[in-house]
Design an enzyme around this catalytic site. Structure first.
Site, PDB file in Angstrom:
ATOM      1  N   LYS A  64      10.222  12.843  34.244  1.00  0.00           N
ATOM      2  CA  LYS A  64      10.026  11.918  35.192  1.00  0.00           C
ATOM      3  C   LYS A  64      10.556  12.666  36.240  1.00  0.00           C
ATOM      4  CE  LYS A  64      12.804   9.439  31.598  1.00  0.00           C
ATOM      5  NZ  LYS A  64      14.212   9.032  31.097  1.00  0.00           N
ATOM      6  N   TYR A  99       9.623  -0.896  31.319  1.00  0.00           N
ATOM      7  CA  TYR A  99      11.124  -0.891  30.651  1.00  0.00           C
ATOM      8  C   TYR A  99      11.331  -1.951  31.000  1.00  0.00           C
ATOM      9  CZ  TYR A  99      11.957   3.999  30.855  1.00  0.00           C
ATOM     10  OH  TYR A  99      11.420   5.214  30.805  1.00  0.00           O
ATOM     11  N   PHE A 131      21.876  -1.136  33.779  1.00  0.00           N
ATOM     12  CA  PHE A 131      20.865   0.108  34.446  1.00  0.00           C
ATOM     13  C   PHE A 131      19.246  -0.280  35.143  1.00  0.00           C
ATOM     14  CE2 PHE A 131      21.068   0.648  30.249  1.00  0.00           C
ATOM     15  CZ  PHE A 131      19.499   0.305  29.754  1.00  0.00           C
ATOM     16  N   ARG A 157      11.425  13.464  19.647  1.00  0.00           N
ATOM     17  CA  ARG A 157      13.329  12.364  19.827  1.00  0.00           C
ATOM     18  C   ARG A 157      13.770  14.051  19.474  1.00  0.00           C
ATOM     19  NH1 ARG A 157      13.438   7.522  22.069  1.00  0.00           N
ATOM     20  NH2 ARG A 157      15.745   7.299  22.039  1.00  0.00           N
ATOM     21  N   THR A 196      19.850  10.350  24.894  1.00  0.00           N
ATOM     22  CA  THR A 196      19.725   9.763  26.003  1.00  0.00           C
ATOM     23  C   THR A 196      20.289  10.596  27.496  1.00  0.00           C
ATOM     24  OG1 THR A 196      19.458   7.802  25.296  1.00  0.00           O
ATOM     25  CG2 THR A 196      19.645   7.991  27.167  1.00  0.00           C
ATOM     26  N   ARG A 249      16.462  17.279  26.966  1.00  0.00           N
ATOM     27  CA  ARG A 249      17.909  17.069  27.907  1.00  0.00           C
ATOM     28  C   ARG A 249      18.686  17.962  28.192  1.00  0.00           C
ATOM     29  NH1 ARG A 249      16.802  10.713  26.197  1.00  0.00           N
ATOM     30  NH2 ARG A 249      15.099   9.762  27.388  1.00  0.00           N
ATOM     31  N   ASN A 280      16.932  11.816  33.717  1.00  0.00           N
ATOM     32  CA  ASN A 280      17.192  12.474  31.810  1.00  0.00           C
ATOM     33  C   ASN A 280      15.976  13.092  31.587  1.00  0.00           C
ATOM     34  OD1 ASN A 280      15.844  10.180  31.068  1.00  0.00           O
ATOM     35  ND2 ASN A 280      17.542  10.175  30.046  1.00  0.00           N
ATOM     36  N   HIS A 333      11.163  10.986  29.490  1.00  0.00           N
ATOM     37  CA  HIS A 333      10.946   9.838  28.166  1.00  0.00           C
ATOM     38  C   HIS A 333      10.243  10.249  26.551  1.00  0.00           C
ATOM     39  CE1 HIS A 333      10.218   6.024  26.734  1.00  0.00           C
ATOM     40  NE2 HIS A 333       8.823   6.053  26.922  1.00  0.00           N
ATOM     41  N   GLU A 360       2.692   2.490  24.170  1.00  0.00           N
ATOM     42  CA  GLU A 360       2.739   3.120  25.580  1.00  0.00           C
ATOM     43  C   GLU A 360       1.816   4.175  25.742  1.00  0.00           C
ATOM     44  OE1 GLU A 360       6.797   5.235  24.719  1.00  0.00           O
ATOM     45  OE2 GLU A 360       7.893   3.389  24.485  1.00  0.00           O
TER      46      GLU A 360
HETATM   47  P1  GDP Z   1      15.343   6.852  25.614  1.00  0.00           P
HETATM   48  O1  GDP Z   1      14.962   6.357  24.179  1.00  0.00           O
HETATM   49  O2  GDP Z   1      16.728   8.108  25.338  1.00  0.00           O
HETATM   50  O3  GDP Z   1      14.994   7.110  27.295  1.00  0.00           O
HETATM   51  O4  GDP Z   1      16.601   5.648  25.849  1.00  0.00           O
HETATM   52  P2  GDP Z   1      16.242   4.176  26.327  1.00  0.00           P
HETATM   53  O5  GDP Z   1      15.077   3.478  26.132  1.00  0.00           O
HETATM   54  O6  GDP Z   1      17.796   3.464  25.295  1.00  0.00           O
HETATM   55  O7  GDP Z   1      16.891   4.097  27.703  1.00  0.00           O
HETATM   56  C1  GDP Z   1      16.024   3.892  28.656  1.00  0.00           C
HETATM   57  C2  GDP Z   1      16.144   4.878  29.904  1.00  0.00           C
HETATM   58  O8  GDP Z   1      17.058   4.097  30.122  1.00  0.00           O
HETATM   59  C3  GDP Z   1      16.854   6.098  29.320  1.00  0.00           C
HETATM   60  O9  GDP Z   1      16.277   6.938  29.096  1.00  0.00           O
HETATM   61  C4  GDP Z   1      17.787   5.548  30.751  1.00  0.00           C
HETATM   62  O10 GDP Z   1      16.661   6.937  31.612  1.00  0.00           O
HETATM   63  C5  GDP Z   1      17.946   4.909  31.057  1.00  0.00           C
HETATM   64  N1  GDP Z   1      19.687   4.581  30.889  1.00  0.00           N
HETATM   65  C6  GDP Z   1      20.220   3.848  29.604  1.00  0.00           C
HETATM   66  N2  GDP Z   1      21.142   3.711  29.312  1.00  0.00           N
HETATM   67  C7  GDP Z   1      21.538   4.269  30.714  1.00  0.00           C
HETATM   68  C8  GDP Z   1      22.868   3.816  30.931  1.00  0.00           C
HETATM   69  O11 GDP Z   1      23.606   3.278  29.854  1.00  0.00           O
HETATM   70  N3  GDP Z   1      23.168   4.173  32.654  1.00  0.00           N
HETATM   71  C9  GDP Z   1      22.205   4.093  33.245  1.00  0.00           C
HETATM   72  N4  GDP Z   1      22.536   5.453  34.120  1.00  0.00           N
HETATM   73  N5  GDP Z   1      20.782   4.264  32.882  1.00  0.00           N
HETATM   74  C10 GDP Z   1      21.105   4.499  31.038  1.00  0.00           C
END
Ligand code: GDP
Length: 144
Positions: free
Chosen positions: A11, A51, A59, A87, A93, A104, A114, A117, A128
């Protein structure tokens, strides 16, 4: 049988901090083969589509702004059990809760910024990978 590929994005926070090299080193060091890779700058439409599942989350706007704020590296990674193993290497996350040694924990700034992805299922990995790469752009160890 678990699938053999996953899609990662390094990212904008990690690219900005010159962490492409260190992250790729960890990826290779953990047994992943890089089947495709490119440095790109996502436009708004691409980030919103990528997304789309989070469209209604609080968010979403911030995430799209962040993901379009600079260059990203997109790559297809191959390994037996790729999705789950990547993962685990990424960590949770929220980097504050991520295990020692995970990408991370090592490289992320915050829940939003973070660093990386990784696909969350074999089905999403397929979608994807197709989102970013034509078949002719891939150099697979598993497919012809
Ligand atoms: P991942 O699979 O661990 O990347 O998590 P998700 O698919 O749930 O979310 C996608 C991305 O959205 C994450 O990697 C973060 O960059 C962002 N994100 C997810 N949850 C939050 C949150 O609670 N707050 C904020 N600011 N960003 C979030």
């Amino acid at each position: 049988m678990a699938g053999t590929k996953t899609l990662t994005i390094i990212k904008p926070d990690a690219v900005r901090k010159e962490n492409i090299g260190p992250i790729l080193e960890k990826i290779n060091g953990n047994g992943f083969h890089i089947a495709a890779l490119k440095l790109i700058h996502l436009n708004r439409g691409q980030a919103e589509r990528f997304y789309a599942v989070h469209r209604d989350k609080f968010f979403f706007e911030g995430l799209v702004n962040f993901m379009t704020s600079g260059q990203v590296v997109v790559a297809i990674l191959e390994k037996e059990n790729a999705v789950a193993d990547y993962r685990r290497l990424m960590g949770t996350t929220d980097p504050a809760k991520a295990e020692e040694g995970t990408l991370r924990k090592l490289f992320a700034e915050s829940m939003e910024r973070n660093a990386v992805h990784g696909s969350d299922s074999d089905e999403n990995a397929e979608t994807e990978c197709d989102f970013f790469f034509a078949r002719s752009e891939r150099f697979s160890n598993f497919e012809g």
